[in-house]
Design a protein around this motif. Structure first.
Motif, PDB file in Angstrom:
ATOM      1  N   HIS A   1     -37.304  16.383 -23.597  1.00 43.04           N
ATOM      2  CA  HIS A   1     -36.565  15.180 -23.196  1.00 43.04           C
ATOM      3  C   HIS A   1     -35.070  15.474 -23.125  1.00 43.04           C
ATOM      4  O   HIS A   1     -34.499  16.077 -24.039  1.00 43.04           O
ATOM      5  CB  HIS A   1     -36.820  14.054 -24.197  1.00 43.04           C
ATOM      6  CG  HIS A   1     -35.944  12.857 -23.990  1.00 43.04           C
ATOM      7  ND1 HIS A   1     -35.989  12.088 -22.845  1.00 43.04           N
ATOM      8  CD2 HIS A   1     -34.980  12.301 -24.783  1.00 43.04           C
ATOM      9  CE1 HIS A   1     -35.110  11.110 -22.939  1.00 43.04           C
ATOM     10  NE2 HIS A   1     -34.484  11.216 -24.093  1.00 43.04           N
ATOM     11  N   ILE A   2     -34.440  15.064 -22.031  1.00 43.61           N
ATOM     12  CA  ILE A   2     -32.996  15.230 -21.868  1.00 43.61           C
ATOM     13  C   ILE A   2     -32.360  13.847 -21.912  1.00 43.61           C
ATOM     14  O   ILE A   2     -32.426  13.103 -20.930  1.00 43.61           O
ATOM     15  CB  ILE A   2     -32.650  15.931 -20.543  1.00 43.61           C
ATOM     16  CG1 ILE A   2     -33.375  17.274 -20.444  1.00 43.61           C
ATOM     17  CG2 ILE A   2     -31.146  16.138 -20.428  1.00 43.61           C
ATOM     18  CD1 ILE A   2     -33.148  17.993 -19.130  1.00 43.61           C
ATOM     19  N   PRO A   3     -31.760  13.471 -23.025  1.00 42.27           N
ATOM     20  CA  PRO A   3     -31.150  12.143 -23.121  1.00 42.27           C
ATOM     21  C   PRO A   3     -29.820  12.099 -22.382  1.00 42.27           C
ATOM     22  O   PRO A   3     -29.281  13.147 -21.992  1.00 42.27           O
ATOM     23  CB  PRO A   3     -30.943  11.979 -24.630  1.00 42.27           C
ATOM     24  CG  PRO A   3     -30.707  13.376 -25.107  1.00 42.27           C
ATOM     25  CD  PRO A   3     -31.585  14.257 -24.253  1.00 42.27           C
ATOM     26  N   PRO A   4     -29.271  10.917 -22.173  1.00 42.35           N
ATOM     27  CA  PRO A   4     -27.923  10.837 -21.598  1.00 42.35           C
ATOM     28  C   PRO A   4     -26.932  11.647 -22.434  1.00 42.35           C
ATOM     29  O   PRO A   4     -26.999  11.643 -23.664  1.00 42.35           O
ATOM     30  CB  PRO A   4     -27.612   9.336 -21.652  1.00 42.35           C
ATOM     31  CG  PRO A   4     -28.954   8.678 -21.627  1.00 42.35           C
ATOM     32  CD  PRO A   4     -29.864   9.585 -22.396  1.00 42.35           C
ATOM     33  N   ASN A   5     -26.046  12.335 -21.762  1.00 40.42           N
ATOM     34  CA  ASN A   5     -25.098  13.219 -22.442  1.00 40.42           C
ATOM     35  C   ASN A   5     -23.925  12.392 -22.973  1.00 40.42           C
ATOM     36  O   ASN A   5     -22.906  12.223 -22.306  1.00 40.42           O
ATOM     37  CB  ASN A   5     -24.608  14.300 -21.479  1.00 40.42           C
ATOM     38  CG  ASN A   5     -23.896  15.424 -22.191  1.00 40.42           C
ATOM     39  OD1 ASN A   5     -23.149  15.198 -23.133  1.00 40.42           O
ATOM     40  ND2 ASN A   5     -24.129  16.648 -21.749  1.00 40.42           N
ATOM     41  N   ALA A   6     -24.086  11.890 -24.194  1.00 43.48           N
ATOM     42  CA  ALA A   6     -23.044  11.056 -24.792  1.00 43.48           C
ATOM     43  C   ALA A   6     -21.770  11.845 -25.045  1.00 43.48           C
ATOM     44  O   ALA A   6     -20.672  11.275 -25.051  1.00 43.48           O
ATOM     45  CB  ALA A   6     -23.555  10.445 -26.097  1.00 43.48           C
ATOM     46  N   ALA A   7     -21.890  13.147 -25.257  1.00 41.23           N
ATOM     47  CA  ALA A   7     -20.704  13.968 -25.530  1.00 41.23           C
ATOM     48  C   ALA A   7     -19.748  13.967 -24.343  1.00 41.23           C
ATOM     49  O   ALA A   7     -18.525  13.875 -24.516  1.00 41.23           O
ATOM     50  CB  ALA A   7     -21.130  15.391 -25.874  1.00 41.23           C
TER      51      ALA A   7
END
Length: 211
Positions: free
Chosen positions: A54-60
């Protein structure tokens, strides 16, 4: 000792908005302002934890861009932070999509490499592929982030004077901004009664405001 470090320090936590905000605030000497914005990001992207494929939204990416905009334009109020958060949220999806595309490419490269080594009956040495993938990731994502941030800075330079009167007159507080960010925390529960409670609370708030 190695096992203790492995289980005590999760690398995924290093890219969390609060950790980024802490490092940014310590470097810039303005810890309260950095953490105030990053609390919103942390709540909003609370369930953005990479697990398996799973690739979550990139919050960084969104967090770094938001902190950069706040710093460049000397923004300090919650209303300004909300505009920044809204403008940078698209980067979270952009970079998760970019990472997904890079994974597809690297999988193709790996499959071709493995097939070639098998035909040649040569030893399997993926170290070079790993180094190549890491370098490509750093270069590509670094360039995309630089271009995206430059675009956001140009956009804010044009749009900020237009919306400044509205932002200056806003009475929004950091607490209200964090409550808005907590919508992400509630949605991350994946629990329908929580959604119902949230909808009911929002309905009561609207009714109280207008009636």
């Amino acid at each position: 000792m190695c096992s203790s470090f492995r289980f005590a320090v999760n690398a995924a936590l290093l890219e969390r908005p609060l950790v980024i905000g802490l490092a940014w605030g310590l470097c810039q000497g303005d810890l309260p302002a950095a953490l105030s914005l990053c609390i919103f990001y942390e709540l909003f992207w609370l369930d953005g934890i990479p697990a398996g494929t799973h690739i979550p939204p990139n919050a960084a990416a969104a967090t770094l861009a938001g902190l950069s905009l706040m710093h460049v334009f000397s923004l300090t109020t919650p209303a300004e932070a909300l505009c920044v958060a809204g403008a940078t949220s698209v980067l979270a999806r952009l970079f998760s999509g970019l990472e997904g595309a890079q994974r597809v490419v690297e999988n193709i490269v790996f499959s071709r490499y493995a097939a070639a080594r098998q035909r040649q009956r040569a030893p399997f040495e993926p170290g070079k592929l790993v180094r190549r993938a890491l370098v490509n990731t750093v270069v590509i994502q670094g360039l995309v982030f630089a271009v995206a941030l430059a675009g956001l800075i140009a956009l804010f330079a044009v749009a900020l004077p237009m919306v400044w009167p509205y932002l200056a007159s806003s009475r929004a507080s950091w607490g209200q901004l964090w409550i808005l960010g907590s919508l992400g925390a509630v949605l991350s529960l994946r629990y329908r009664p929580a959604y119902a409670a949230l909808a009911g609370g929002m309905g009561l708030a609207v009714a109280w405001r207008f009636f």
